[in-house]
Design an enzyme around this catalytic site. Sequence first.
Site, PDB file in Angstrom:
ATOM      1  N   ASP A  62      53.291   3.121  -7.664  1.00 15.44           N
ATOM      2  CA  ASP A  62      54.357   3.509  -8.581  1.00 15.44           C
ATOM      3  C   ASP A  62      53.737   3.775  -9.946  1.00 15.44           C
ATOM      4  OD1 ASP A  62      56.900   3.935  -9.389  1.00 15.44           O
ATOM      5  OD2 ASP A  62      57.406   1.832  -9.681  1.00 15.44           O
ATOM      6  N   GLY A  65      53.616   9.112 -12.343  1.00 16.79           N
ATOM      7  CA  GLY A  65      54.237  10.101 -13.232  1.00 16.79           C
ATOM      8  C   GLY A  65      54.226   9.605 -14.667  1.00 16.79           C
ATOM      9  N   ASN A 110      61.735  10.065  -2.250  1.00 20.51           N
ATOM     10  CA  ASN A 110      60.837  10.929  -3.024  1.00 20.51           C
ATOM     11  C   ASN A 110      61.006  12.416  -2.672  1.00 20.51           C
ATOM     12  OD1 ASN A 110      58.150   8.494  -2.979  1.00 20.51           O
ATOM     13  ND2 ASN A 110      59.679   8.882  -4.543  1.00 20.51           N
ATOM     14  N   ARG A 113      62.533  14.855  -5.191  1.00 22.94           N
ATOM     15  CA  ARG A 113      61.834  15.253  -6.431  1.00 22.94           C
ATOM     16  C   ARG A 113      61.740  16.771  -6.521  1.00 22.94           C
ATOM     17  NH1 ARG A 113      57.698  10.826  -8.329  1.00 22.94           N
ATOM     18  NH2 ARG A 113      59.132   9.116  -7.989  1.00 22.94           N
TER      19      ARG A 113
HETATM   20  C1  FPP Z   1      54.881   7.132  -7.126  1.00 20.18           C
HETATM   21  O1  FPP Z   1      54.659   7.436  -8.497  1.00 20.18           O
HETATM   22  C2  FPP Z   1      53.969   7.872  -6.216  1.00 20.18           C
HETATM   23  C3  FPP Z   1      54.352   8.891  -5.371  1.00 20.18           C
HETATM   24  C4  FPP Z   1      55.733   9.352  -5.278  1.00 20.18           C
HETATM   25  C5  FPP Z   1      53.414   9.615  -4.467  1.00 20.18           C
HETATM   26  C6  FPP Z   1      51.989   9.139  -4.457  1.00 20.18           C
HETATM   27  C7  FPP Z   1      51.232   9.764  -3.347  1.00 20.18           C
HETATM   28  C8  FPP Z   1      49.942  10.152  -3.459  1.00 20.18           C
HETATM   29  C9  FPP Z   1      49.204   9.984  -4.739  1.00 20.18           C
HETATM   30  C10 FPP Z   1      49.213  10.711  -2.260  1.00 20.18           C
HETATM   31  C11 FPP Z   1      48.450   9.569  -1.613  1.00 20.18           C
HETATM   32  C12 FPP Z   1      47.640   9.957  -0.447  1.00 20.18           C
HETATM   33  C13 FPP Z   1      47.238   9.081   0.528  1.00 20.18           C
HETATM   34  C14 FPP Z   1      46.506   9.615   1.709  1.00 20.18           C
HETATM   35  C15 FPP Z   1      47.528   7.627   0.476  1.00 20.18           C
HETATM   36  P1  FPP Z   1      55.898   7.934  -9.373  1.00 20.18           P
HETATM   37  O2  FPP Z   1      55.828   9.412  -9.505  1.00 20.18           O
HETATM   38  O3  FPP Z   1      57.143   7.360  -8.778  1.00 20.18           O
HETATM   39  O4  FPP Z   1      55.667   7.338 -10.741  1.00 20.18           O
HETATM   40  P2  FPP Z   1      56.839   7.013 -11.809  1.00 20.18           P
HETATM   41  O5  FPP Z   1      57.359   5.672 -11.410  1.00 20.18           O
HETATM   42  O6  FPP Z   1      56.095   7.016 -13.091  1.00 20.18           O
HETATM   43  O7  FPP Z   1      57.872   8.095 -11.732  1.00 20.18           O
END
Ligand code: FPP
Length: 246
Positions: A62, A65, A110, A113
């Site tokens: 998490d 972003g 997700n 998004r």
């Molecule tokens: C949450 O951060 C993360 C995600 C929605 C996706 C993360 C996925 C990857 C980085 C790909 C990983 C690949 C493998 C193979 C494991 P957020 O965007 O919710 O952050 P926020 O809380 O700041 O909005």
Amino acid sequence: MVSANRWSWLENSGSSPGAHCVRYNRVEDFNSQVVKANSRIAEMKQQLDMTRLPRHVAIIMDGNGRWAEQRGLPRVSGHRYAIESIRKTVDLAHELGIPYLTLFAFSTENVARPPEEVSEIFLLFEETLEREVPELNEKDVRLLVSGELEMLPQHLERKFKDAIELTKANSGMVLNLCVMYSGRQEMVRAARAVAEEVAAGRMKPEQIDERRLRDFFYHPELPDPCLLYTSPSPRDLSTSRMPSSA
Ligand code: FPP
């Protein structure tokens, strides 16, 4: 340390003329953070009681972003930078001998998004699987996925299934990736399967208990997580939380 080569895709991903330079500098910044983190990890490892390590660690990925936004970068950069953190986390868990590691990587929520962000995340999954799975396989890591893989674009679903197949006989650390995952959906799925068993006369309602329900989870063989890590944000955990961690 992350080499400029390894991160060259960050430079290439800049869409405006100035982006190239800015992102390259960010890589330098990031490298210095990595060096600091490495020395902190080395210090912490010395203090660890290796006899009391958790058996199953679960991490909610998490804050990618927000991390990017705080640095004036597009949100997708946060996801790209996160890959190196994932790599380090998996390496460290493997090195410490943690038997089970769960990463909540992408929830069913997700999907809502912006389409560009979702496509970028899917591309990252693809690139990361291509790059990392051979090495994970060499390290005897077994890859599992919890979630509705069928909801992914077909080529990505295939990549995950190939990785699962390739590593299925490995007996080292189990890396469970929650992709297209929702804890509530896992319970709904299990409830439906139990109802079908009852309707078909293979189970009596009074036989339903925690253990029987668990048999219908994505991976009943996984022990309950004993350490759930998430970033300190006021976030609804219900989507990611596994029924087995409830
Ligand atoms: C949450 O951060 C993360 C995600 C929605 C996706 C993360 C996925 C990857 C980085 C790909 C990983 C690949 C493998 C193979 C494991 P957020 O965007 O919710 O952050 P926020 O809380 O700041 O909005």
